[in-house]
Design a protein around this motif. Sequence first.
Motif, short mmCIF file in Angstrom:
data_model
loop_
_atom_site.label_atom_id
_atom_site.label_comp_id
_atom_site.label_asym_id
_atom_site.label_seq_id
_atom_site.Cartn_x
_atom_site.Cartn_y
_atom_site.Cartn_z
N MET A 123 1.43 -1.45 14.73
CA MET A 123 2.57 -1.01 13.90
C MET A 123 3.80 -1.73 14.43
O MET A 123 3.90 -2.01 15.63
CB MET A 123 2.74 0.50 14.00
CG MET A 123 3.85 1.04 13.13
SD MET A 123 3.77 2.84 12.93
CE MET A 123 4.44 3.40 14.49
N ILE A 124 4.73 -2.04 13.52
CA ILE A 124 6.01 -2.60 13.96
C ILE A 124 7.13 -1.77 13.33
O ILE A 124 6.91 -1.05 12.35
CB ILE A 124 6.18 -4.09 13.57
CG1 ILE A 124 6.25 -4.27 12.05
CG2 ILE A 124 5.08 -4.95 14.14
CD1 ILE A 124 6.68 -5.67 11.62
N PHE B 229 2.82 8.13 4.03
CA PHE B 229 1.48 7.54 4.07
C PHE B 229 0.76 7.67 2.73
O PHE B 229 0.12 6.74 2.25
CB PHE B 229 0.65 8.18 5.19
CG PHE B 229 -0.56 7.38 5.54
CD1 PHE B 229 -0.51 6.45 6.58
CD2 PHE B 229 -1.75 7.51 4.84
CE1 PHE B 229 -1.61 5.67 6.90
CE2 PHE B 229 -2.86 6.73 5.14
CZ PHE B 229 -2.79 5.81 6.18
N PHE B 230 0.90 8.85 2.12
CA PHE B 230 0.12 9.06 0.89
C PHE B 230 0.88 8.63 -0.38
O PHE B 230 0.27 8.43 -1.42
CB PHE B 230 -0.37 10.50 0.80
CG PHE B 230 -1.44 10.78 1.84
CD1 PHE B 230 -2.69 10.19 1.73
CD2 PHE B 230 -1.17 11.56 2.96
CE1 PHE B 230 -3.67 10.38 2.70
CE2 PHE B 230 -2.15 11.77 3.94
CZ PHE B 230 -3.39 11.18 3.82
N ASN B 231 2.20 8.46 -0.28
CA ASN B 231 2.96 8.04 -1.48
C ASN B 231 3.21 6.55 -1.54
O ASN B 231 3.34 5.98 -2.63
CB ASN B 231 4.31 8.77 -1.56
CG ASN B 231 4.10 10.25 -1.81
OD1 ASN B 231 3.11 10.62 -2.44
ND2 ASN B 231 5.00 11.08 -1.32
N GLY C 27 -4.61 -4.62 5.61
CA GLY C 27 -3.55 -4.38 4.65
C GLY C 27 -2.35 -3.81 5.39
O GLY C 27 -2.36 -3.72 6.63
N TYR C 28 -1.31 -3.41 4.65
CA TYR C 28 -0.14 -2.84 5.33
C TYR C 28 0.43 -1.68 4.54
O TYR C 28 0.22 -1.58 3.32
CB TYR C 28 0.95 -3.89 5.57
CG TYR C 28 1.66 -4.37 4.33
CD1 TYR C 28 1.13 -5.40 3.56
CD2 TYR C 28 2.85 -3.78 3.90
CE1 TYR C 28 1.78 -5.83 2.41
CE2 TYR C 28 3.51 -4.21 2.77
CZ TYR C 28 2.97 -5.24 2.02
OH TYR C 28 3.61 -5.66 0.89
N LYS C 29 1.14 -0.81 5.28
CA LYS C 29 1.80 0.32 4.64
C LYS C 29 3.15 0.53 5.30
O LYS C 29 3.26 0.47 6.53
CB LYS C 29 0.95 1.58 4.78
CG LYS C 29 1.43 2.69 3.88
CD LYS C 29 0.52 3.89 3.92
CE LYS C 29 -0.75 3.78 3.13
NZ LYS C 29 -0.59 3.95 1.69
N GLU C 30 4.18 0.73 4.46
CA GLU C 30 5.51 0.96 5.01
C GLU C 30 5.74 2.44 5.24
O GLU C 30 5.44 3.27 4.38
CB GLU C 30 6.58 0.36 4.07
CG GLU C 30 6.81 -1.10 4.41
CD GLU C 30 6.98 -1.99 3.20
OE1 GLU C 30 6.93 -1.48 2.07
OE2 GLU C 30 7.14 -3.21 3.40
N LEU C 31 6.25 2.76 6.43
CA LEU C 31 6.53 4.14 6.84
C LEU C 31 7.97 4.18 7.34
O LEU C 31 8.66 3.15 7.30
CB LEU C 31 5.54 4.54 7.95
CG LEU C 31 4.05 4.35 7.61
CD1 LEU C 31 3.18 4.46 8.85
CD2 LEU C 31 3.62 5.38 6.55
N THR D 202 12.45 1.04 9.50
CA THR D 202 11.31 0.87 8.59
C THR D 202 10.13 0.41 9.44
O THR D 202 10.24 -0.58 10.17
CB THR D 202 11.61 -0.18 7.50
OG1 THR D 202 12.81 0.20 6.84
CG2 THR D 202 10.46 -0.25 6.50
N CYS D 203 9.05 1.16 9.38
CA CYS D 203 7.86 0.81 10.16
C CYS D 203 6.85 0.18 9.21
O CYS D 203 6.78 0.56 8.03
CB CYS D 203 7.19 2.05 10.75
SG CYS D 203 8.30 3.11 11.66
N THR D 204 6.08 -0.74 9.71
CA THR D 204 4.96 -1.28 8.91
C THR D 204 3.69 -1.16 9.74
O THR D 204 3.64 -1.67 10.87
CB THR D 204 5.21 -2.74 8.51
OG1 THR D 204 6.52 -2.87 7.98
CG2 THR D 204 4.20 -3.19 7.46
N LEU D 205 2.73 -0.46 9.17
CA LEU D 205 1.44 -0.29 9.84
C LEU D 205 0.48 -1.34 9.27
O LEU D 205 0.29 -1.41 8.04
CB LEU D 205 0.91 1.11 9.54
CG LEU D 205 -0.49 1.44 10.04
CD1 LEU D 205 -0.53 1.46 11.56
CD2 LEU D 205 -0.95 2.80 9.48
#
Length: 453
Positions: free
Chosen positions: A226-227, A281-283, A195-199, A237-240
Amino acid sequence: MEALPPDQQPINLIGGGLAGSLMAVYLAQKGFRVNVYERRADMRQQLLDGGRSINLALSERGIHALREVGLEEEIMEIAIPMYGRMMHAVDGSLTFQAYSKDQQTCIYSVSRAELNARMMNLSESLKLVDFFFEQRAEDIDFESGEVYLKDLATNRSYKAPGRVSIACDGAFSAVRYAMQKTPRFNLEQAYLDHGYKELSIPAGPDNRFQLEPNALHIWPRGSFMMIALPNLDGTFTCTLFLPFEGEWGFDALKTPDRVHLFFETFFPDALPLMPHLLDDFFNNPTGSLVTIRCYPWAKKDRILLMGDASHAIVPFFGQGMNAGFEDCSILNKYIDQHAPDWGKVFDEFQQDRKPNAEAIADMALENFIEMRDTVADPEFLLRKKVMHHLARHIPEFQSRYEWVSFSTIPYAEAYRRGQINDQIIDTLLDGISSLEEIDLQQAETLVKEMFAL
Ligand code: FAD
């Protein structure tokens, strides 16, 4: 109300996202009346309110379409050039890999919301386009072509006027779902285990970028990565991308300590630049990654699926939006040739685009392996080096990345040329183990022979 004659009826666009807004511009520039039904509220209002910045890599196919409708210059004002990949090793060392041999050809980082808003503004300025927000498409009458909608503000259900509809309602398309219930509709959806998460990385003092702004940053870590892409305000904007399960999967990262340890272990150079890491990460939601393959995309002269609705792909080639924009350009070409025979427009479009959609879906999946594994496999690294070596020294040789990102040759042809590249590299590497041993003379002869130059 009396129905309008067929040639004056509006064309319905379902979904006012990236492909839908651009298609509205193309259609209005041809003089068609267009009604766009969008499930969400007007995102231009949210832009004004400020929100998370999410960006995308825009490359030649997308730019070509924006150029056709006269938006290239305006979008370039909000685009940040990225000339290559900046690879971050765990020890913090950086390696830059240019995307092209001239080191000048680049892809661009663009804000998704700004891009969408500017296409909406242009289409509305053409006076023939009306956007209807908070209107959700729920079903289709495939005989009459009528779309059933629900007004989300009032809960009222109604039928939209118009007999021709183009569905740009994204990867989880309601229109595709309705088509799924009709005979002989083929559908395959495949989720990645990741999956992915935006940071985010905020700007430094004086709004300065904390990393090189003109590169796409990658932290490849084997089974995850991560990118980061730059934004105009100095942020990134990072995407893990991470597996859902496993020792370091999303399911195991449930506490602040664990997330901190994860970043300390694998992204130690990024961690100090991410003061909002734990909040982000958590929001922020964890997204899933899906490839959708389906066919046919059209029902007679009534309905057409395009963009992610017909071919959602994983994001590892940065091509989903670009492919959607290219859809708009190619559909426009068939409208020029065959409208108002919509049956013919839709049929030629789907026959043209389906093999290309398959090719980019496959290449995007292959690139996933390439991006996350580059550090791990010496044989793969050597192949990459040889590829760059050939691209630098043999003018006729282009990498698959260049064919996909910097040209508009059909994706299927880019795929085919990439396979020929692989055969050339296999032959050159037979019996040798270092770049220095590559025979450039032999390479040039092979390139000319295999590409029949
Ligand atoms: P969308 O942009 O999803 O738009 C669909 C629209 O339809 C939305 O506005 C939605 O609200 C609306 N809608 C949905 N259902 C309904 C309904 N029932 N009724 C009415 N409206 C509805 N592509 C690139 O080219 N470069 C990149 O760098 C890139 N990075 C990506 C990174 C990630 C993490 C992901 C997930 C994707 C990325 N993509 C990228 C792909 C890109 O986001 C999509 O390909 C693109 O958004 C597709 O455009 P679309 O208009 O078809 O769909």
